[in-house]
Design a protein around this motif. Structure first.
Motif, PDB file in Angstrom:
ATOM      1  N   GLU A  21       0.872  -1.214  -0.053  1.00  0.00           N
ATOM      2  CA  GLU A  21      -0.098   0.092   0.018  1.00  0.00           C
ATOM      3  C   GLU A  21       0.925   1.132  -0.148  1.00  0.00           C
ATOM      4  O   GLU A  21       0.298   2.339   0.269  1.00  0.00           O
ATOM      5  N   SER A  22       1.980   1.077  -0.128  1.00  0.00           N
ATOM      6  CA  SER A  22       3.070   2.344   0.107  1.00  0.00           C
ATOM      7  C   SER A  22       2.881   3.455  -1.206  1.00  0.00           C
ATOM      8  O   SER A  22       2.413   2.933  -2.469  1.00  0.00           O
ATOM      9  N   GLY A  23       2.996   4.721  -1.068  1.00  0.00           N
ATOM     10  CA  GLY A  23       3.111   5.462  -2.029  1.00  0.00           C
ATOM     11  C   GLY A  23       4.448   5.773  -2.721  1.00  0.00           C
ATOM     12  O   GLY A  23       4.785   6.567  -3.637  1.00  0.00           O
ATOM     13  N   ILE A  24       5.447   4.889  -2.168  1.00  0.00           N
ATOM     14  CA  ILE A  24       6.852   5.115  -2.525  1.00  0.00           C
ATOM     15  C   ILE A  24       7.124   3.924  -3.598  1.00  0.00           C
ATOM     16  O   ILE A  24       6.812   2.711  -3.277  1.00  0.00           O
ATOM     17  N   VAL A  25       7.929   4.218  -4.671  1.00  0.00           N
ATOM     18  CA  VAL A  25       8.102   3.101  -5.621  1.00  0.00           C
ATOM     19  C   VAL A  25       9.736   2.645  -5.488  1.00  0.00           C
ATOM     20  O   VAL A  25       9.929   1.757  -5.981  1.00  0.00           O
ATOM     21  N   ALA A  26      10.654   3.929  -5.342  1.00  0.00           N
ATOM     22  CA  ALA A  26      12.104   3.673  -5.361  1.00  0.00           C
ATOM     23  C   ALA A  26      12.577   4.573  -4.382  1.00  0.00           C
ATOM     24  O   ALA A  26      12.153   5.440  -4.032  1.00  0.00           O
ATOM     25  N   TYR A  27      14.061   4.366  -4.143  1.00  0.00           N
ATOM     26  CA  TYR A  27      14.893   5.200  -3.189  1.00  0.00           C
ATOM     27  C   TYR A  27      16.214   5.082  -3.539  1.00  0.00           C
ATOM     28  O   TYR A  27      16.926   4.075  -4.374  1.00  0.00           O
TER      29      TYR A  27
ATOM     30  N   SER B 156       7.018   5.233   3.711  1.00  0.00           N
ATOM     31  CA  SER B 156       6.040   6.027   3.468  1.00  0.00           C
ATOM     32  C   SER B 156       5.215   6.745   4.660  1.00  0.00           C
ATOM     33  O   SER B 156       5.197   8.143   4.641  1.00  0.00           O
ATOM     34  N   THR B 157       4.840   6.010   5.603  1.00  0.00           N
ATOM     35  CA  THR B 157       4.373   6.555   6.988  1.00  0.00           C
ATOM     36  C   THR B 157       5.162   7.230   7.542  1.00  0.00           C
ATOM     37  O   THR B 157       4.759   8.423   8.099  1.00  0.00           O
ATOM     38  N   PHE B 158       6.454   6.887   7.749  1.00  0.00           N
ATOM     39  CA  PHE B 158       7.452   7.643   8.594  1.00  0.00           C
ATOM     40  C   PHE B 158       7.555   9.082   7.744  1.00  0.00           C
ATOM     41  O   PHE B 158       7.675  10.094   8.524  1.00  0.00           O
TER      42      PHE B 158
END
Length: 79
Positions: free
Chosen positions: A10-16, A63-65
């Motif tokens: 459910e994250s809004g993040i795809v890469a880092y 994403s939450t953090f």
């Protein structure tokens, strides 16, 4: 950039991408839609960057953090 595991699905993040300069801890986060932000120890705090890096490696909770603790404290938006 490394693909974010997104263990919750459910994250809004795809890469880092984790910065390599030990004098300036940093992380680049790419969100759904392609927006990328650079967070640094100077902009968001060294402890927050360390935690973001840990969560990125774990693939859960980044994403939450980010939304709860650093939100707008990015150094810059990348194009």
């Amino acid at each position: 950039m490394q693909r974010y595991s997104n263990r919750s699905g459910e994250s809004g993040i795809v890469a880092y991408e984790i910065g390599r300069d030990p004098k300036e801890p940093a992380i680049i986060v790419e969100f759904l839609g392609g927006d990328r932000y650079l967070y640094t120890g100077h902009s968001a705090g060294v402890e927050n960057i360390a935690r973001m890096q840990e969560l990125a490696h774990e693939g859960q909770g980044l994403s939450t953090f980010t939304s709860q603790h650093v939100r707008e404290r990015y150094a810059r938006k990348l194009t």
